[in-house]
Write a protein that holds these residues in place. Structure first.
Motif, short mmCIF file in Angstrom:
data_model
loop_
_atom_site.label_atom_id
_atom_site.label_comp_id
_atom_site.label_asym_id
_atom_site.label_seq_id
_atom_site.Cartn_x
_atom_site.Cartn_y
_atom_site.Cartn_z
N GLN A 217 0.86 -1.18 0.00
CA GLN A 217 0.00 0.00 0.00
C GLN A 217 0.90 1.23 0.00
N GLY A 218 0.97 1.90 -1.14
CA GLY A 218 1.89 3.02 -1.26
C GLY A 218 3.33 2.53 -1.16
N ALA A 219 4.07 3.11 -0.21
CA ALA A 219 5.47 2.72 -0.02
C ALA A 219 5.63 1.65 1.05
N VAL A 220 4.53 1.17 1.62
CA VAL A 220 4.58 0.26 2.76
C VAL A 220 4.17 -1.15 2.32
N VAL A 221 4.90 -2.14 2.82
CA VAL A 221 4.65 -3.54 2.47
C VAL A 221 4.55 -4.38 3.73
N SER A 222 3.59 -5.29 3.77
CA SER A 222 3.49 -6.31 4.80
C SER A 222 3.45 -7.67 4.11
N LEU A 231 6.76 -10.28 7.96
CA LEU A 231 7.70 -9.22 7.61
C LEU A 231 6.96 -7.91 7.35
N GLU A 232 7.71 -6.82 7.51
CA GLU A 232 7.24 -5.49 7.16
C GLU A 232 8.39 -4.76 6.51
N GLY A 233 8.08 -3.93 5.53
CA GLY A 233 9.15 -3.22 4.85
C GLY A 233 8.64 -1.99 4.14
N THR A 234 9.58 -1.30 3.50
CA THR A 234 9.25 -0.10 2.75
C THR A 234 9.96 -0.16 1.40
N VAL A 235 9.34 0.49 0.41
CA VAL A 235 9.84 0.48 -0.95
C VAL A 235 10.48 1.83 -1.25
N SER A 236 11.68 1.77 -1.83
CA SER A 236 12.35 2.96 -2.36
C SER A 236 12.63 2.69 -3.82
N GLY A 237 12.03 3.46 -4.71
CA GLY A 237 12.19 3.18 -6.14
C GLY A 237 11.67 1.80 -6.46
N ASN A 238 12.54 0.90 -6.93
CA ASN A 238 12.12 -0.46 -7.26
C ASN A 238 12.68 -1.48 -6.28
N VAL A 239 13.12 -1.02 -5.11
CA VAL A 239 13.75 -1.91 -4.13
C VAL A 239 12.92 -1.96 -2.85
N LEU A 240 12.67 -3.18 -2.39
CA LEU A 240 12.01 -3.41 -1.10
C LEU A 240 13.05 -3.82 -0.08
N ARG A 241 13.09 -3.10 1.04
CA ARG A 241 13.92 -3.50 2.19
C ARG A 241 12.97 -3.84 3.33
N ALA A 242 13.15 -5.02 3.90
CA ALA A 242 12.19 -5.50 4.88
C ALA A 242 12.89 -6.20 6.03
N LEU A 305 11.85 1.83 9.27
CA LEU A 305 11.60 2.47 7.99
C LEU A 305 12.90 2.67 7.21
N HIS A 306 12.96 2.09 6.01
CA HIS A 306 14.12 2.27 5.15
C HIS A 306 13.83 3.22 4.00
N GLY A 307 12.62 3.66 3.85
CA GLY A 307 12.25 4.51 2.72
C GLY A 307 12.31 5.99 3.01
N VAL A 308 12.77 6.37 4.21
CA VAL A 308 12.95 7.79 4.50
C VAL A 308 14.33 8.18 3.98
N SER A 309 14.38 8.92 2.89
CA SER A 309 15.66 9.21 2.24
C SER A 309 16.03 10.69 2.38
N PHE A 310 17.33 10.93 2.38
CA PHE A 310 17.87 12.27 2.57
C PHE A 310 18.85 12.59 1.44
N ASP A 311 19.09 13.88 1.25
CA ASP A 311 20.16 14.27 0.33
C ASP A 311 21.48 13.69 0.83
N PHE A 312 22.43 13.51 -0.09
CA PHE A 312 23.70 12.89 0.24
C PHE A 312 24.40 13.64 1.36
N ASP A 313 24.80 12.90 2.41
CA ASP A 313 25.57 13.46 3.51
C ASP A 313 24.87 14.67 4.12
N SER A 314 23.52 14.57 4.25
CA SER A 314 22.73 15.71 4.67
C SER A 314 21.52 15.24 5.46
N ALA A 315 20.90 16.19 6.19
CA ALA A 315 19.67 15.89 6.91
C ALA A 315 18.45 16.46 6.18
#
Length: 411
Positions: A217-222, A231-242, A305-315
């Motif tokens: 559902q959206g970026a969230v996977v169960s 398992l539970e995970g999050t999607v970034s682009g075409n990759v699931l990390r769970a 959560l693995h789908g919370v992304s940041f700019d490189f070397d930044s907050a």
């Protein structure tokens, strides 16, 4: 004298910010570039060829060549020779222009029956996995003098490609007619277009050691795996990390998975801290699992959560994080707690102190994003743990990508 004193005072005032700027520049230069030829960035093996079948080479070896682990592995389960030739084809999640390639750890096993691959050719295509391919780089390898070195390959053409073909041929020191060939890792740096969020992590898959059902559902996977694991995970682009846990013995597992054009799923899995292993299965709509009626649980208290992304070397939060942050805010509103702690984690690159500071700033950025979405500030706090609590091996990029995460603790 007064003039000399003024200069001394000026140097005293300017030196601290100058040193700080130099330290920041040195840190930025030390940070690794993004390896777009890695599973963690969504590269997926889609074909093997050449002498692969005769030498017992499969998708497992194709995945090992892009798993982010620079250590040497046996490329050919069956012995080959000076003329043996193997090809791997990889699909990239978006058009990518490579500006540099490298191969680390060109090292020889002290045995006359094994040797490292000698010839390497990298080609790219923009229309299909069948080509036409254009050579991007090629080289004849020689053994490194010490560990920790890498061979850079000159790029012959900087063009956008969606498929990469890696050709490996012969060996550096072939002493026998039947020789096992070894390889390490293909690394590719450059630029990549934005990767759209995949919505394909829904369905069932089955394969050797694989029984998996996912709901997205959206970026969230169960989902569930092995009949006994949730398992539970999050999607970034075409990759699931769970992350998952067995219901009976509570043994944890972590996954990095991507989808192929044919609907098959492939990636790696680590169970209870063991080394990553290939995890691949074909779509199997008729498979029987234990979670067919389970709905996707929105992220909230206890989520990783693995789908919370940041700019490189930044907050600075990236726009693609918005969907997941919206879902997290909704989940926290539905299950209010008196105190919510946003915990930031990093991988192990860089200095410990710097990583702890970076994770603190990133956790604070997530807190600010939740406040902007209606979560009361009074009950929120941020904690940065840096690299102190890894959930996967930092020796591989797949593991490092899992360790870069945000966790939500409530009480």
């Amino acid at each position: 004298m007064p003039q000399r004193s003024a200069r001394t005072e000026l140097r005293r005032l300017l030196l601290p910010p100058l040193l700080a700027a130099q330290a920041a520049a040195a840190h930025a230069q030390a940070q690794p570039q993004i390896d777009y030829l890695s599973l963690a960035q969504g590269a997926v093996p889609v074909g093997v060829g050449g002498d692969a079948k005769a030498l017992g080479v499969s998708m497992e070896q194709a995945l090992l060549a892009i798993d982010g682990d620079p250590r040497t592995f046996v490329l050919t389960p069956r012995p080959g020779g000076a003329q043996s030739r193997i090809t791997f084809v990889y699909r990239l999640p978006a058009a990518t222009t490579f500006k540099a390639f490298s191969i680390p750890s060109v090292l020889e096993t002290p045995s006359p029956a094994q040797t490292f691959v000698r010839k390497v050719e990298i080609a790219g295509a923009d229309s299909s996995a069948e080509g036409p391919f254009r050579v991007l780089a090629e080289a004849a390898l020689s053994t490194h003098a010490a560990k920790g070195q890498a061979t850079s390959l000159a790029v012959a053409a900087e063009i956008p490609v969606r498929w990469v073909r890696l050709t490996l041929e012969g060996g550096i020191d072939v002493q026998r007619d039947k020789t096992f060939l070894e390889f390490s890792e293909l690394v590719g740096h450059g630029t990549q277009q934005a990767v759209p969020l995949s919505q394909g992590f829904r369905g069932k898959w089955k394969g050797r050691g694989v029984l998996l059902e996912l709901m997205q559902q959206g970026a969230v996977v169960s989902g569930c795996y092995d009949r006994e694991g949730d398992l539970e995970g999050t999607v970034s682009g075409n990759v699931l990390r769970a992350t998952g846990r067995d219901r009976k013995d509570k043994v944890p597992s972590v996954f990095v998975l991507a989808l192929g054009d044919d609907g098959a799923i492939s990636g790696v899995r680590s169970t209870n801290g063991a080394p990553f292993r290939l995890y691949a299965g074909d779509a199997a709509p008729g498979a029987v699992t234990q979670c067919a009626v389970r709905a996707v649980r929105p992220p909230g208290c206890g989520s990783v959560l693995h789908g919370v992304s940041f700019d490189f070397d930044s907050a600075t939060l990236r726009p693609e994080s918005d969907l997941l942050l919206d879902a997290l805010a909704s989940g926290l509103k539905a299950a209010p707690a008196s105190a919510i702690v946003v915990i930031g984690h990093t991988s192990s690159e860089g200095a410990d102190a710097y990583n702890e500071q970076l994770s603190q700033r990133r956790a604070e950025a997530v807190v600010a994003a939740l406040v902007a979405r209606g979560i009361p500030r009074a009950g929120l706090s941020a904690q940065g743990l840096g690299e102190k609590q890894p959930i996967a091996d930092n020796a591989t990029e797949a593991g490092r990508s899992l360790n870069r995460r945000v966790e939500i603790a409530c009480r």
